[in-house]
Design a protein around this motif. Structure first.
Motif, PDB file in Angstrom:
ATOM      1  N   LYS A   1       0.849  -1.057  -0.029  1.00 44.67           N
ATOM      2  CA  LYS A   1      -0.175  -0.032   0.047  1.00 44.67           C
ATOM      3  C   LYS A   1       0.734   1.140   0.025  1.00 44.67           C
ATOM      4  O   LYS A   1       1.802   1.352   0.826  1.00 44.67           O
ATOM      5  CB  LYS A   1      -1.061   0.136   1.197  1.00 44.67           C
ATOM      6  CG  LYS A   1      -1.601   1.295   1.385  1.00 44.67           C
ATOM      7  CD  LYS A   1      -2.745   1.198   2.370  1.00 44.67           C
ATOM      8  CE  LYS A   1      -4.049   0.501   1.919  1.00 44.67           C
ATOM      9  NZ  LYS A   1      -5.094   0.784   2.697  1.00 44.67           N
ATOM     10  N   ILE A   2       0.525   2.121  -0.842  1.00 43.17           N
ATOM     11  CA  ILE A   2       1.238   3.636  -0.943  1.00 43.17           C
ATOM     12  C   ILE A   2       0.128   4.407  -0.738  1.00 43.17           C
ATOM     13  O   ILE A   2      -0.956   4.544  -1.289  1.00 43.17           O
ATOM     14  CB  ILE A   2       2.008   3.612  -2.235  1.00 43.17           C
ATOM     15  CG1 ILE A   2       2.901   2.531  -2.657  1.00 43.17           C
ATOM     16  CG2 ILE A   2       2.544   5.173  -2.151  1.00 43.17           C
ATOM     17  CD1 ILE A   2       3.444   2.511  -4.065  1.00 43.17           C
ATOM     18  N   LYS A   3       0.566   5.484   0.315  1.00 45.64           N
ATOM     19  CA  LYS A   3      -0.401   6.624   0.824  1.00 45.64           C
ATOM     20  C   LYS A   3       0.319   7.897   0.504  1.00 45.64           C
ATOM     21  O   LYS A   3       1.490   8.172   0.816  1.00 45.64           O
ATOM     22  CB  LYS A   3      -0.880   6.159   2.229  1.00 45.64           C
ATOM     23  CG  LYS A   3      -1.973   7.084   2.628  1.00 45.64           C
ATOM     24  CD  LYS A   3      -2.441   6.664   4.009  1.00 45.64           C
ATOM     25  CE  LYS A   3      -2.795   5.308   4.022  1.00 45.64           C
ATOM     26  NZ  LYS A   3      -3.009   4.875   5.574  1.00 45.64           N
ATOM     27  N   TYR A   4      -0.632   8.994   0.275  1.00 50.66           N
ATOM     28  CA  TYR A   4       0.050  10.173  -0.148  1.00 50.66           C
ATOM     29  C   TYR A   4      -1.146  11.168   0.341  1.00 50.66           C
ATOM     30  O   TYR A   4      -2.301  11.133   0.092  1.00 50.66           O
ATOM     31  CB  TYR A   4       0.406  10.487  -1.283  1.00 50.66           C
ATOM     32  CG  TYR A   4       0.530  12.003  -1.746  1.00 50.66           C
ATOM     33  CD1 TYR A   4       1.743  12.618  -1.369  1.00 50.66           C
ATOM     34  CD2 TYR A   4      -0.436  12.844  -2.267  1.00 50.66           C
ATOM     35  CE1 TYR A   4       2.017  13.909  -1.664  1.00 50.66           C
ATOM     36  CE2 TYR A   4      -0.038  14.109  -2.469  1.00 50.66           C
ATOM     37  CZ  TYR A   4       1.022  14.437  -2.133  1.00 50.66           C
ATOM     38  OH  TYR A   4       1.429  16.207  -2.275  1.00 50.66           O
ATOM     39  N   ASN A   5      -0.722  12.225   1.153  1.00 50.41           N
ATOM     40  CA  ASN A   5      -1.512  13.712   1.218  1.00 50.41           C
ATOM     41  C   ASN A   5      -0.550  14.909   1.438  1.00 50.41           C
ATOM     42  O   ASN A   5       0.739  14.457   1.506  1.00 50.41           O
ATOM     43  CB  ASN A   5      -2.561  13.528   2.325  1.00 50.41           C
ATOM     44  CG  ASN A   5      -1.693  13.450   3.886  1.00 50.41           C
ATOM     45  OD1 ASN A   5      -0.983  14.205   4.099  1.00 50.41           O
ATOM     46  ND2 ASN A   5      -2.279  12.736   4.839  1.00 50.41           N
ATOM     47  N   PRO A   6      -1.028  16.026   1.300  1.00 47.40           N
ATOM     48  CA  PRO A   6       0.034  16.964   1.191  1.00 47.40           C
ATOM     49  C   PRO A   6       1.051  17.231   2.305  1.00 47.40           C
ATOM     50  O   PRO A   6       2.012  17.735   1.877  1.00 47.40           O
ATOM     51  CB  PRO A   6      -0.728  18.316   1.430  1.00 47.40           C
ATOM     52  CG  PRO A   6      -2.274  17.943   0.812  1.00 47.40           C
ATOM     53  CD  PRO A   6      -2.417  16.442   1.286  1.00 47.40           C
ATOM     54  N   GLN A   7       0.824  16.475   3.574  1.00 52.03           N
ATOM     55  CA  GLN A   7       1.634  16.308   4.527  1.00 52.03           C
ATOM     56  C   GLN A   7       2.390  15.220   4.782  1.00 52.03           C
ATOM     57  O   GLN A   7       2.910  15.106   5.784  1.00 52.03           O
ATOM     58  CB  GLN A   7       1.196  17.164   5.840  1.00 52.03           C
ATOM     59  CG  GLN A   7       0.791  18.565   5.635  1.00 52.03           C
ATOM     60  CD  GLN A   7       0.401  19.464   6.751  1.00 52.03           C
ATOM     61  OE1 GLN A   7      -0.268  18.639   7.793  1.00 52.03           O
ATOM     62  NE2 GLN A   7       0.608  20.699   6.906  1.00 52.03           N
TER      63      GLN A   7
ATOM     64  N   GLY B   1      -6.424  13.312   0.220  1.00 50.62           N
ATOM     65  CA  GLY B   1      -5.213  12.144   0.380  1.00 50.62           C
ATOM     66  C   GLY B   1      -5.666  11.326  -0.466  1.00 50.62           C
ATOM     67  O   GLY B   1      -6.875  10.945  -1.024  1.00 50.62           O
ATOM     68  N   ILE B   2      -4.669  10.467  -1.024  1.00 52.09           N
ATOM     69  CA  ILE B   2      -4.978   9.076  -1.834  1.00 52.09           C
ATOM     70  C   ILE B   2      -4.046   8.070  -1.764  1.00 52.09           C
ATOM     71  O   ILE B   2      -2.985   8.310  -1.188  1.00 52.09           O
ATOM     72  CB  ILE B   2      -4.666   9.654  -3.256  1.00 52.09           C
ATOM     73  CG1 ILE B   2      -5.332   8.594  -4.491  1.00 52.09           C
ATOM     74  CG2 ILE B   2      -3.410  10.132  -3.671  1.00 52.09           C
ATOM     75  CD1 ILE B   2      -5.314   9.187  -5.665  1.00 52.09           C
ATOM     76  N   ASP B   3      -4.640   6.901  -1.608  1.00 54.70           N
ATOM     77  CA  ASP B   3      -3.826   5.820  -1.540  1.00 54.70           C
ATOM     78  C   ASP B   3      -4.119   4.626  -2.435  1.00 54.70           C
ATOM     79  O   ASP B   3      -5.167   4.480  -2.919  1.00 54.70           O
ATOM     80  CB  ASP B   3      -3.646   5.286   0.063  1.00 54.70           C
ATOM     81  CG  ASP B   3      -5.141   4.560   0.083  1.00 54.70           C
ATOM     82  OD1 ASP B   3      -5.581   3.861  -0.532  1.00 54.70           O
ATOM     83  OD2 ASP B   3      -5.336   4.254   1.570  1.00 54.70           O
ATOM     84  N   PHE B   4      -3.095   3.723  -2.744  1.00 50.61           N
ATOM     85  CA  PHE B   4      -3.105   2.617  -3.657  1.00 50.61           C
ATOM     86  C   PHE B   4      -2.746   1.196  -2.994  1.00 50.61           C
ATOM     87  O   PHE B   4      -1.763   1.411  -2.346  1.00 50.61           O
ATOM     88  CB  PHE B   4      -2.329   2.944  -4.882  1.00 50.61           C
ATOM     89  CG  PHE B   4      -2.448   1.582  -5.755  1.00 50.61           C
ATOM     90  CD1 PHE B   4      -3.417   1.059  -6.544  1.00 50.61           C
ATOM     91  CD2 PHE B   4      -1.162   0.942  -5.674  1.00 50.61           C
ATOM     92  CE1 PHE B   4      -2.960   0.089  -7.359  1.00 50.61           C
ATOM     93  CE2 PHE B   4      -0.839  -0.060  -6.295  1.00 50.61           C
ATOM     94  CZ  PHE B   4      -1.997  -0.584  -7.363  1.00 50.61           C
TER      95      PHE B   4
END
Length: 890
Positions: A248-254, A880-883
């Motif tokens: 799993k990969i996760k991203y948000n601005p911080q 935020g987004i994750d895959f």
């Protein structure tokens, strides 16, 4: 303690005397339509509330008195099944159950809609599944807490310390239990550096959400199996199954986060591993300013009909960094860097249908390293390293320097628990007895407070000293507990759970007279507490039930309160600087006064809990209402203790016999004591529907009203010292301590659109803060009730003389606006979460918090009209987004 032993003896005697031969058994297996076992499915006899849970293989066994019953089998995400069964004495009935699934998968997320809304256990709790955690894209246990009633939505970053508070309580009173083992913060002594959690609750950022299987947030009265808590507890279970590899990969601005997990079977053993790394930026302009977590977990488990043995290894590395900002004159910077290694073992032995032994052991080691720096600047600085009271020649430092210190802790947490569980019948009532013992030992053997004594990290009247933690005693907690869970029919089916827990904080010897009720059987340094707890539930109809509860809980003080470092007052009696370049030509005398901030006599504090609930199930939805009251006394509160110290003249130095006092100072130092109290009353309501056909939507509503009051049991506090002309002396006024109150009504509306054909789970979350009021009582009492003098005397002012003009100069001055009550208007927050399957085993998710960017501005009423203060009442718009995807190599 006498009552505890008496209860235990009675229970054991009854159990041994009563024959258990007139019973029958029901055995079987619970599977889904594909034949896969449904581990931990619930099986219950509706007429008596006698039930059990299936094991990992889906197999179960129920012991019952003979008779005709309705057996109900349920499992989340599946349709429940009811069958009629007749139990015959000394015979076994075999029944297998196949449950039809109502759930579906979106990539790696199992989408589940509830179909059974009556709680099985009497205590009030919220259960959060791994699917819900994945869908909300939680990064830590703190984010998971947002799914409990009364908790406001915040943006999921790791920038600030996050602690769990339940029903507006104190975070120190919330117990976090990870895989059956409490996480202890008692030996954390990292005080005063950055976002420290010493003398407080657990930092939830250190627990990654990705490997969590389930979280139970118990807000009501817990079983006596759980102790060293007041407000509630979080039971966190991590994954331990043979899962195919998943990334799993996760991203948000911080925040950036990556997680990898996998599991594999090796015969009867199951190996499961998880690796997580997350980094959150606090200030994106400065590299490395923020929080980074590296966490790994490895579990190894074997399970059979006779026993279960589980081993778990944990590793966590955390970096909480506040970097020095370029061009900032004070040069402030700090960090907290921790390394934790932990091993837990959980072994259960099943002797027969009536007897089970469970044991747990855990050893945890945390290497703590905190650092703090800032510029120290004065024309000349006089230093002393004296650690006993007295006077000596000081060392003079000229100019400025970069002061810094490290706090290094080596924290050990040892935990062991053993309990025995056995069953017996009294007539037609099934008794499930649990009794056990818990041992905890927390200690800190680190280097402690470390700095260059020639250049201390700060300089003022109070100057820090070096301190090693090696000399601090260990902290032992010993607990005994016993509980009886009774199920049966008393007009209606009921469950009664009653027990008592005896907690001993730092045992200090055995008292034989305790057997006859004279004092505590086990004496202690920081309190012994007998905590009774009782919960009761009764099915009024097949679709409604009432639940009642009363209990007492207690929380131990931490090492940082019991063994706080002394406070050193360095008074410069004389200083003469002839030539800074020639130290021998300069001279100074410093007197050191030491005040004890530790409180070795501080006791744990208690909370009394009262609760009543009503649950109603309809064909298409369920309702639940709970009213509660939590009353805490003797809470830990830092109190300013007044003190006196002096400046002296030494005409014949080094001869100190002719010294004379030239000035007297009044000051205060802090010390933790059992001074606080808090009362929290509230009402909670929840409504959940089944999945509505055609629109494929589940509607959820939860509302929590809270009325909290708190204050000091001392009822007074000391203000800063001042010279009072009418009294012709310096005094420290004493005033009535005001009380605070808070009223809050938070409502969550969730529309969960679960479209199987589209492979999508969409949640519209509307949060409404309908009431938000806070104020202060007794704040308008500005007259002094006494004062502390330079001679060390406390003078109390009689009530009838408080208005005397003689005391007008020590009256507390306030502005009219300080008396106002803050009554914030209704506000809304709108959030969106979407999970969409890409291909088999793969899913992409995203969220937007506050997607209308609604940030109403509120003017603080308790601020002046000439210089008003304002606050933004919602978090910033955030996304935020994750895959995630599995990798099946077969």
């Amino acid at each position: 303690m006498k009552s505890f032993l008496t209860l235990l003896i009675i229970i054991l005697s009854i159990a041994n005397l009563l024959p258990q031969s007139n019973t029958g058994t029901i055995t079987g297996k619970v599977t889904d339509e594909k034949g896969e076992p449904l581990s931990f499915a619930n099986i219950i006899l509706k007429e008596t509330n006698n039930g059990t849970a299936a094991d990992k293989k889906g197999e179960f066994k129920i012991i019952s008195r003979p008779g005709k019953f309705t057996i109900e089998v349920s499992f989340i995400g599946h349709e429940k099944v009811n069958k009629s069964v007749e139990v015959i004495s000394n015979k076994n009935v075999s029944l297998n159950f196949v449950l039809k699934s109502t759930s579906f998968e979106i990539g790696t997320i199992e989408v589940v809609a509830k179909s059974d809304f009556l709680p099985i256990t009497p205590e009030t709790k919220t259960t959060i599944s791994s699917s819900e955690i994945e869908h909300m894209q939680a990064s830590s246990l703190n984010d998971v807490m947002k799914l409990t009633p009364g908790v406001e939505t915040t943006n999921p970053t790791l920038n600030n310390v996050e602690k769990a508070t339940i029903r507006s309580g104190d975070a120190i009173g919330t117990q976090i239990i990870l895989d059956g083992i409490p996480i202890s913060n008692n030996a954390n002594l990292q005080v005063g550096v950055g976002y420290s959690t010493a003398n407080s609750g657990i930092d939830l950022r250190s627990i990654p959400a990705e490997n969590i299987k389930e979280v139970e947030v118990i807000r009501g009265i817990p079983s006596v199996q759980y102790g060293d808590l007041t407000d509630g507890l979080l039971l966190v279970k991590t994954k331990a199954s043979a899962d195919i590899p998943k990334v799993k990969i996760k991203y948000n601005p911080q925040l950036y986060e990556m997680n990898f997990s996998a599991g594999q079977s090796f015969g009867s053993w199951v190996l499961n591993g998880n690796f997580n790394i997350a980094s959150s930026d606090r200030d994106i302009r400065i590299e490395g300013d923020g929080y980074t977590r590296i966490a790994a977990q490895l579990s190894l488990e074997t399970d059979s009909e006779e026993s279960n043995f589980k081993n778990i290894f944990y590793f966590t590395r955390a970096f909480d960094e506040f970097k020095e900002k370029p061009g900032y004159a004070l040069r402030e910077a700090w960090y907290n860097r921790d390394v934790n290694v932990k091993y837990t073992a959980d072994y259960s032995k099943i002797f027969d249908s009536f007897n089970k032994l469970s044991t747990k052991l855990s050893v945890s080691f945390t290497k703590q390293n905190s650092y703090d720096q800032r510029l120290v600047s004065r024309d000349n600085i006089v230093l002393s390293d004296r650690i006993i009271e007295g006077s000596q020649e000081g060392r003079i430092v000229f100019g400025s320097y970069l002061g810094s210190k490290n706090i290094k802790g080596d924290v050990w947490n040892i935990y062991a628990d053993a309990n025995y569980n056995f069953k017996f019948f009294v007539d037609d009532y099934l008794n499930i007895i649990l009794f056990g013992i818990t041992y905890r030992n927390d200690f800190n053997k680190g280097e402690g407070i470390v700095f260059d004594p020639f250049f201390p990290p700060s300089v003022s009247i109070t100057t820090p000293r070096l301190r090693s933690y090696n000399a601090i005693p260990e902290y032992t907690i010993l607990s005994l507990y016993a509980e009886d869970r009774i199920t049966g029919t008393l007009i209606k089916p009921f469950t009664l759970q009653a027990g008592v827990r005896y907690e001993v904080y730092r045992p200090d010897g055995f008292n034989a007279k305790g057997f006859i009720g004279k004092g505590d059987l086990i004496e202690s340094k920081n309190g012994s507490f007998l905590n009774p707890r009782i919960t009761f539930s009764m099915n009024l109809t097949k679709d409604s039930q009432i639940r009642l509860g009363y209990g007492v809980t207690s929380k131990s003080p931490s090492l940082g309160m019991i063994f706080a470092q002394e406070r050193y007052y360095d008074i410069i009696d004389t200083v003469s600087v002839v030539n800074p370049q020639y130290p021998d030509s300069n001279f100074s005398i410093v007197s050191t006064f030491i005040r004890e901030q530790a409180n070795s006599e501080i006791k744990g504090y208690t909370q009394k809990k009262y609760e009543i609930s009503f649950d109603q199930q309809f064909e298409f939805m369920g309702l639940s209402f709970t009213a509660y009251k939590n009353k805490s006394d003797g809470m830990f509160m830092s109190f300013g203790q007044p003190t006196v110290y002096y400046k002296r003249a030494f005409p014949n130095w080094p001869d100190q016999s002719s010294a004379s006092i030239t000035r007297t100072y009044l000051d205060s130092y802090s010390q933790y004591a059992n001074n606080g109290w808090q009362t929290v009353e509230g009402i909670e309501a929840s409504l959940t529907t089944k999945r509505i056909p055609v629109i494929n939507t589940v509607f959820k509503l939860d509302a929590a009203y809270t009325y909290s009051q708190n204050g000091s049991q001392k009822g007074f506090y000391f203000s800063s010292s001042r010279f009072v002309q009418s009294l012709n002396q310096d005094v420290m006024p004493m005033f009535t301590q005001y009380e605070s109150y808070y009223k809050d009504l938070l409502i969550n509306y969730r529309f969960e659109i679960q479209a199987k054909t589209l492979g999508m789970w969409l949640t519209l979350h509307f949060q409404q803060k309908l009431i938000e009021i806070n104020g202060r009582r007794k704040y308008d009492d500005t007259l002094a009730i006494g004062y502390y003098t330079t001679s060390g005397q406390l003078v109390l002012i009689p009530e009838e003389e408080r208005n005397n003009p003689q005391y007008s100069s020590i009256k507390r001055t306030i502005q009219d606006f300080e008396l106002f009550e803050e009554d914030r208007p209704n506000k809304w927050l709108f959030n969106l979460k979407v999970s969409k399957s890409l291909w088999r085993g793969a899913v992409i998710s995203f969220y937007v918090n506050n997607f209308f960017n609604n940030q109403p501005l509120y003017r603080i009423r308790r601020s002046s009209a000439s210089s008003p203060s304002y606050e933004r009442r919602n978090p910033n718009i955030f996304y935020g987004i994750d895959f995630s995807s599995t990798f099946n190599f077969n």
